[in-house]
Design a protein around this motif. Structure first.
Motif, PDB file in Angstrom:
ATOM      1  N   ILE A  16       0.849  -1.196   0.000  1.00 44.63           N
ATOM      2  CA  ILE A  16       0.000   0.000   0.000  1.00 44.63           C
ATOM      3  C   ILE A  16       0.879   1.238   0.000  1.00 44.63           C
ATOM      4  CG2 ILE A  16      -1.944  -1.115   1.174  1.00 44.63           C
ATOM      5  CD1 ILE A  16      -0.925   0.131   3.801  1.00 44.63           C
ATOM      6  N   PRO A  17       0.303   2.392  -0.373  1.00 44.74           N
ATOM      7  CA  PRO A  17       1.075   3.640  -0.314  1.00 44.74           C
ATOM      8  C   PRO A  17       1.404   4.031   1.128  1.00 44.74           C
ATOM      9  CG  PRO A  17      -0.888   3.912  -1.672  1.00 44.74           C
ATOM     10  CD  PRO A  17      -1.005   2.582  -0.984  1.00 44.74           C
ATOM     11  N   LEU A  18       2.510   4.710   1.269  1.00 42.22           N
ATOM     12  CA  LEU A  18       2.964   5.244   2.551  1.00 42.22           C
ATOM     13  C   LEU A  18       2.902   6.762   2.470  1.00 42.22           C
ATOM     14  CD1 LEU A  18       4.471   5.272   5.298  1.00 42.22           C
ATOM     15  CD2 LEU A  18       6.602   5.036   3.990  1.00 42.22           C
ATOM     16  N   THR A  19       2.210   7.374   3.430  1.00 38.90           N
ATOM     17  CA  THR A  19       2.172   8.825   3.542  1.00 38.90           C
ATOM     18  C   THR A  19       2.963   9.200   4.781  1.00 38.90           C
ATOM     19  OG1 THR A  19      -0.020   8.960   2.523  1.00 38.90           O
ATOM     20  CG2 THR A  19       0.696  10.855   3.824  1.00 38.90           C
ATOM     21  N   ILE A  20       3.950  10.091   4.592  1.00 37.92           N
ATOM     22  CA  ILE A  20       4.743  10.579   5.718  1.00 37.92           C
ATOM     23  C   ILE A  20       4.361  12.032   5.958  1.00 37.92           C
ATOM     24  CG2 ILE A  20       7.062  11.026   6.620  1.00 37.92           C
ATOM     25  CD1 ILE A  20       8.045   8.790   4.715  1.00 37.92           C
ATOM     26  N   VAL A  21       3.856  12.298   7.151  1.00 33.45           N
ATOM     27  CA  VAL A  21       3.410  13.647   7.509  1.00 33.45           C
ATOM     28  C   VAL A  21       4.555  14.344   8.238  1.00 33.45           C
ATOM     29  CG1 VAL A  21       1.663  14.999   8.721  1.00 33.45           C
ATOM     30  CG2 VAL A  21       1.054  12.767   7.735  1.00 33.45           C
ATOM     31  N   PRO A  22       5.063  15.451   7.682  1.00 35.10           N
ATOM     32  CA  PRO A  22       6.175  16.150   8.323  1.00 35.10           C
ATOM     33  C   PRO A  22       5.817  16.636   9.727  1.00 35.10           C
ATOM     34  CG  PRO A  22       5.887  16.918   6.072  1.00 35.10           C
ATOM     35  CD  PRO A  22       4.697  16.063   6.401  1.00 35.10           C
ATOM     36  N   GLY A  23       6.735  16.454  10.647  1.00 36.99           N
ATOM     37  CA  GLY A  23       6.510  16.842  12.030  1.00 36.99           C
ATOM     38  C   GLY A  23       6.459  18.335  12.246  1.00 36.99           C
ATOM     39  N   VAL A  24       6.972  19.100  11.303  1.00 36.75           N
ATOM     40  CA  VAL A  24       7.008  20.558  11.464  1.00 36.75           C
ATOM     41  C   VAL A  24       5.705  21.236  11.058  1.00 36.75           C
ATOM     42  CG1 VAL A  24       9.515  20.690  11.209  1.00 36.75           C
ATOM     43  CG2 VAL A  24       8.051  20.900   9.187  1.00 36.75           C
ATOM     44  N   LEU A  25       4.767  20.474  10.507  1.00 40.21           N
ATOM     45  CA  LEU A  25       3.500  21.078  10.090  1.00 40.21           C
ATOM     46  C   LEU A  25       2.625  21.419  11.290  1.00 40.21           C
ATOM     47  CD1 LEU A  25       2.422  18.866   7.043  1.00 40.21           C
ATOM     48  CD2 LEU A  25       3.566  21.092   7.015  1.00 40.21           C
ATOM     49  N   SER A  26       1.953  22.552  11.192  1.00 37.40           N
ATOM     50  CA  SER A  26       0.987  22.936  12.225  1.00 37.40           C
ATOM     51  C   SER A  26      -0.341  22.248  11.923  1.00 37.40           C
ATOM     52  CB  SER A  26       0.786  24.451  12.204  1.00 37.40           C
ATOM     53  OG  SER A  26       0.124  24.825  10.998  1.00 37.40           O
ATOM     54  N   GLU A  27      -1.262  22.286  12.871  1.00 36.29           N
ATOM     55  CA  GLU A  27      -2.580  21.714  12.651  1.00 36.29           C
ATOM     56  C   GLU A  27      -3.247  22.377  11.451  1.00 36.29           C
ATOM     57  OE1 GLU A  27      -4.901  21.811  16.240  1.00 36.29           O
ATOM     58  OE2 GLU A  27      -3.745  20.203  17.158  1.00 36.29           O
ATOM     59  N   ALA A  28      -3.126  23.694  11.334  1.00 37.00           N
ATOM     60  CA  ALA A  28      -3.746  24.416  10.208  1.00 37.00           C
ATOM     61  C   ALA A  28      -3.133  23.981   8.885  1.00 37.00           C
ATOM     62  CB  ALA A  28      -3.567  25.921  10.413  1.00 37.00           C
ATOM     63  N   GLU A  29      -1.830  23.734   8.870  1.00 36.65           N
ATOM     64  CA  GLU A  29      -1.183  23.289   7.634  1.00 36.65           C
ATOM     65  C   GLU A  29      -1.636  21.872   7.273  1.00 36.65           C
ATOM     66  OE1 GLU A  29       3.032  25.729   7.631  1.00 36.65           O
ATOM     67  OE2 GLU A  29       2.775  24.106   9.077  1.00 36.65           O
ATOM     68  N   ILE A  30      -1.775  21.024   8.269  1.00 35.60           N
ATOM     69  CA  ILE A  30      -2.275  19.668   8.004  1.00 35.60           C
ATOM     70  C   ILE A  30      -3.704  19.736   7.476  1.00 35.60           C
ATOM     71  CG2 ILE A  30      -2.945  17.468   9.087  1.00 35.60           C
ATOM     72  CD1 ILE A  30      -0.512  17.875  10.969  1.00 35.60           C
ATOM     73  N   ASP A  31      -4.518  20.573   8.091  1.00 44.92           N
ATOM     74  CA  ASP A  31      -5.897  20.721   7.636  1.00 44.92           C
ATOM     75  C   ASP A  31      -5.955  21.213   6.189  1.00 44.92           C
ATOM     76  OD1 ASP A  31      -6.561  19.946  10.180  1.00 44.92           O
ATOM     77  OD2 ASP A  31      -7.319  21.913  10.801  1.00 44.92           O
ATOM     78  N   ALA A  32      -5.056  22.101   5.819  1.00 56.26           N
ATOM     79  CA  ALA A  32      -5.044  22.653   4.459  1.00 56.26           C
ATOM     80  C   ALA A  32      -4.673  21.620   3.400  1.00 56.26           C
ATOM     81  CB  ALA A  32      -4.078  23.843   4.386  1.00 56.26           C
ATOM     82  N   ILE A  33      -3.830  20.666   3.748  1.00 54.36           N
ATOM     83  CA  ILE A  33      -3.390  19.683   2.756  1.00 54.36           C
ATOM     84  C   ILE A  33      -4.181  18.378   2.805  1.00 54.36           C
ATOM     85  CG2 ILE A  33      -1.059  20.607   2.605  1.00 54.36           C
ATOM     86  CD1 ILE A  33      -0.151  18.177   4.303  1.00 54.36           C
ATOM     87  N   SER A  34      -5.018  18.224   3.799  1.00 49.09           N
ATOM     88  CA  SER A  34      -5.756  16.973   3.918  1.00 49.09           C
ATOM     89  C   SER A  34      -7.222  17.175   3.582  1.00 49.09           C
ATOM     90  CB  SER A  34      -5.592  16.394   5.325  1.00 49.09           C
ATOM     91  OG  SER A  34      -6.077  17.280   6.304  1.00 49.09           O
TER      92      SER A  34
END
Length: 161
Positions: free
Chosen positions: A143-161
């Motif tokens: 399956i695909p692997l998604t690596i979420v950078p630890g430096v992202l803020s909650e708002a940045e994660i929300d924007a890309i997800s």
């Protein structure tokens, strides 16, 4: 003759619950993607096997205590997942080595469609699972692997997800 229409299976986003600082970002991303795609979140907690040659009763007690800790840890994150997605996550608790148990689960549960891991915020380098699945063990994932950078803020994660 027409073929019966079948609804595609919901995507399942698997997150490893290891209580590392990276977990929060991986879980947030997985929950947001699951909610947006009509999928589910699954969580895997891998307990370390008891060490040494203790008597059977001691080993059993150690396993019970480890299981209780695992269930408490997963429960905390399961509440977060449910509040973000609106449904309880699928929970898997296993004993063994994280990499091996993760590969076994992915092989056994064909509904799992994406593995979501978080990377470290600090410059310490990736964690052991990120290292394994971006290195020699990369070809073992189906399956695909998604690596979420630890430096992202909650708002940045929300924007890309």
């Amino acid at each position: 003759m027409s073929e019966p229409t079948s609804r595609p299976a919901a995507r399942v986003f698997l997150v490893v619950v290891d209580e590392s600082p990276e977990l929060a970002n991986a879980l947030r991303y997985a929950c947001r993607r699951a909610k947006r795609t009509g999928g589910r979140v699954a969580m895997l907690y891998v307990m370390d096997p008891p060490e040494g040659q203790q008597w059977g009763a001691v080993v059993d007690l150690m396993r019970q205590e480890a299981r209780q800790q695992a269930e408490e840890a997963v429960a905390r994150y399961a509440e977060m997942a449910q509040s973000m997605t609106g449904q309880p996550p699928i929970v898997h608790i296993r004993e063994g080595k994280s990499r091996d148990e993760l590969l076994k689960l992915i092989a056994e549960d064909r509904s799992i469609s994406v593995l979501v891991l978080g990377s470290s915020k600090s410059g310490e380098g990736p964690g052991p699972l990120v290292s394994a699945f971006t290195g020699k063990s990369a070809g073992l994932l189906r399956i695909p692997l998604t690596i979420v950078p630890g430096v992202l803020s909650e708002a940045e994660i929300d924007a890309i997800s």
